[in-house]
Design a protein around this motif. Structure first.
Motif, short mmCIF file in Angstrom:
data_model
loop_
_atom_site.label_atom_id
_atom_site.label_comp_id
_atom_site.label_asym_id
_atom_site.label_seq_id
_atom_site.Cartn_x
_atom_site.Cartn_y
_atom_site.Cartn_z
N ILE A 1 86.90 68.71 6.95
CA ILE A 1 86.83 69.73 7.99
C ILE A 1 87.85 70.83 7.75
CG2 ILE A 1 87.08 70.15 10.47
CD1 ILE A 1 86.16 67.24 10.93
N GLU A 2 87.37 72.07 7.91
CA GLU A 2 88.22 73.25 7.79
C GLU A 2 88.51 73.86 9.15
OE1 GLU A 2 86.22 75.97 5.26
OE2 GLU A 2 85.92 74.52 3.65
N ASP A 3 87.52 73.73 10.07
CA ASP A 3 87.68 74.36 11.38
C ASP A 3 86.86 73.60 12.42
OD1 ASP A 3 88.60 76.09 13.27
OD2 ASP A 3 87.34 77.80 12.67
N ILE A 4 87.31 73.72 13.67
CA ILE A 4 86.62 73.08 14.80
C ILE A 4 86.45 74.11 15.90
CG2 ILE A 4 86.83 71.36 16.64
CD1 ILE A 4 88.41 69.62 14.67
N GLU A 5 85.24 74.20 16.46
CA GLU A 5 84.96 75.07 17.60
C GLU A 5 84.48 74.20 18.76
OE1 GLU A 5 82.04 77.89 16.34
OE2 GLU A 5 83.23 78.57 14.61
N VAL A 6 85.32 74.03 19.76
CA VAL A 6 85.00 73.15 20.89
C VAL A 6 83.87 73.77 21.73
CG1 VAL A 6 85.86 72.07 22.99
CG2 VAL A 6 87.31 72.16 20.96
N ILE A 7 82.89 72.92 22.07
CA ILE A 7 81.81 73.33 22.96
C ILE A 7 82.09 72.87 24.38
CG2 ILE A 7 79.34 73.15 23.45
CD1 ILE A 7 78.92 72.60 20.45
N ASP A 8 82.40 71.56 24.53
CA ASP A 8 82.69 71.04 25.87
C ASP A 8 83.61 69.83 25.74
OD1 ASP A 8 82.41 71.10 28.68
OD2 ASP A 8 81.00 69.43 28.61
N ALA A 9 84.58 69.76 26.61
CA ALA A 9 85.51 68.63 26.60
C ALA A 9 84.88 67.41 27.25
CB ALA A 9 86.79 69.02 27.32
N SER A 10 85.53 66.27 27.08
CA SER A 10 85.08 65.03 27.70
C SER A 10 86.31 64.26 28.15
CB SER A 10 84.27 64.20 26.70
OG SER A 10 83.96 62.93 27.22
N GLU A 11 86.28 63.76 29.39
CA GLU A 11 87.42 63.01 29.92
C GLU A 11 86.95 61.67 30.47
OE1 GLU A 11 90.57 63.81 29.77
OE2 GLU A 11 90.31 65.85 28.97
N ASP A 12 87.68 60.63 30.14
CA ASP A 12 87.46 59.30 30.72
C ASP A 12 86.03 58.80 30.53
OD1 ASP A 12 90.11 59.31 31.69
OD2 ASP A 12 89.48 60.47 33.45
N TYR A 13 85.52 58.93 29.32
CA TYR A 13 84.20 58.38 29.01
C TYR A 13 84.23 56.88 29.27
CZ TYR A 13 79.92 57.48 26.34
OH TYR A 13 78.65 57.11 25.95
N PRO A 14 83.28 56.33 30.07
CA PRO A 14 83.41 54.94 30.55
C PRO A 14 83.15 53.86 29.51
CG PRO A 14 81.35 55.91 31.33
CD PRO A 14 82.13 57.02 30.68
#
Length: 432
Positions: A91-104
């Motif tokens: 990987i050279e670069d990352i472009e975040v689309i949507d975060a995720s918190e506390d995946y069950p």
């Protein structure tokens, strides 16, 4: 730079690409981070070297990305002989689309009840995805097999006014002013189709109003039901074993990786592609069971212990022929030399998975069938159309039904049938 899917990585080695992914897991060690990625087509690994990316990207990957976050990765595809997939992306670069918190659903063991309650999310995991890909391949193989053998697909109604398998496990509803039921089987309609089109099949959902938490029972499942005119039972049995062997072979050919994800060695399936399958009569089955110490008498229906014993005795699918009339539906043809059994057969899968096919030759005589309807406690008026099939050019005809979910459970060695159904259907949640 081309946007690709993970599954296409072998065709882009040493090329710079862009892939939309979700994060399934990650780990890091000093100046290197490893991201486990999926995009719905496959799983593979992304590698970040601290000295090859910006500090912001490395910090994002190491500390900020959470399980199931969605993002674009940009990098170069490399071969990776250490992984089963065989490729990874540097990987050279990352472009975040949507975060995720506390995946069950964490990367740990969870109980089956918890996973079933979260099927809408569990479907993202490797085992359910492998099952869905195998399920898709088996579905396509059905169309291929029947299409290549001269069958026409027809679609019987899901709401019906008739009960082909008995009246005790029907979902009742009202169709305006008439009683109606969720279909148990399309078979009666398949018979009408066969007498018009020679060889037909249906493939659709059927329902059982049974409260069961065993792997052998589902409220809703999918059934494949062929019906064939001018055909006796022996010819039907040959088609059944050829058909099952064909499905198994297609899974071996095209889904070996998915089988391994689910813990099934493809080599163990190869004996099931070899036909003919063993055949014994119900009478012989009773003798085998009694000699094996099981408490069973002639006239008893077989449950899990009996079916498991019989299938294990042969170590491959086995046909049990000619069951007693008292434990089978009214529409089956009586045996030509006996009054107590039907010309029918169940195909039992090995390894404790029970019946995967039930079939029979159908009764063709109008008066005999009319009496069978009455003896079953059914109203002949409700079956007038079905009886009509015996009035206008009746011919020998046979058919069978294969339950898709149980077949999948067998060939993938799954412990619970409902692991093969991806979504929490309302009917299933009424009895979890």
């Amino acid at each position: 730079m081309q946007t690709i899917n993970i599954i296409d990585a072998p065709h882009h080695v040493n090329e710079r690409v862009k892939i939309g992914v979700w994060l399934t897991d990650k780990r890091s060690s000093g100046k290197i981070a490893f991201l486990q990625l999926r995009d719905g087509t496959a799983f593979f690994q992304g590698v970040l070297l601290k000295n090859k990316v910006t500090p912001e990207v490395f910090e994002l990957a190491k500390h900020e990305l959470r399980q199931e976050a969605s993002f674009w990765v940009i990098g170069e595809i490399h071969e990776d002989t250490r992984s089963k997939f065989g490729y990874e992306i540097q990987i050279e670069d990352i472009e975040v689309i949507d975060a995720s918190e506390d995946y069950p659903i964490g990367n740990k063991e969870h109980g089956i009840d918890f996973l079933l309650d979260n099927r809408h999310l569990w479907l993202r995991s490797s085992k359910p995805q492998a099952m869905m890909k195998i399920r898709d391949r088996v579905i396509r193989a059905n169309y291929e097999y029947f299409g290549d053998h001269g069958f026409t697909k027809i679609d019987p109604p899901i709401l019906t006014g008739n009960a082909p398998e008995g009246t005790t496990d029907l979902f009742h509803t009202k169709y305006f002013e008439q009683d109606a039921y969720l279909s148990q089987s399309g078979q009666l309609y398949e018979e009408a189709g066969a007498l018009a089109l020679n060889k037909v099949y249906s493939f659709g959902p059927v329902f059982r109003a049974e409260k069961s938490k065993t792997r052998r029972h589902l409220i809703e499942f999918w059934m494949i039901e062929p019906e064939m005119a001018f055909m006796h039972q022996e010819e039907s049995l040959e088609i059944q074993e050829e058909y099952v062997a064909y499905l198994v072979q297609k899974v071996i050919d095209d889904c070996s990786h998915e089988l391994e994800v689910l813990g099934r060695d493809p080599e163990t399936l190869k004996p099931f592609t070899q036909t003919p399958y063993p055949r014994i009569s119900y009478d012989e089955a009773i003798e085998l069971l009694q000699k094996g110490g099981l408490d069973v008498q002639w006239g008893d229906d077989f449950g899990s212990p009996e079916e498991t014993f019989l299938a294990d005795h042969f170590s491959k699918p086995v046909f049990i022929l000619n069951y007693p009339k008292s434990i089978k539906p009214f529409y089956m043809k009586g045996h030509p030399t006996r009054d107590d059994v039907y010309v029918c057969a169940d195909l039992l899968a090995p390894e404790g998975y029970g019946e995967i096919i039930g079939g029979s030759e159908r009764e063709t005589d109008y008066d005999t069938l009319l009496q069978a309807v009455k003896d079953a406690g059914l109203d002949p008026k409700d079956y007038a159309w079905y009886l009509d099939l015996r009035k206008y050019g009746s011919v020998p005809h046979s058919g069978f039904g294969l339950g898709l979910e149980r077949f999948l459970s067998w060939i993938t060695l799954q412990d619970h049938l409902r692991t093969t159904i991806p979504f929490p259907r309302m009917l299933n949640r009424l009895y979890p």
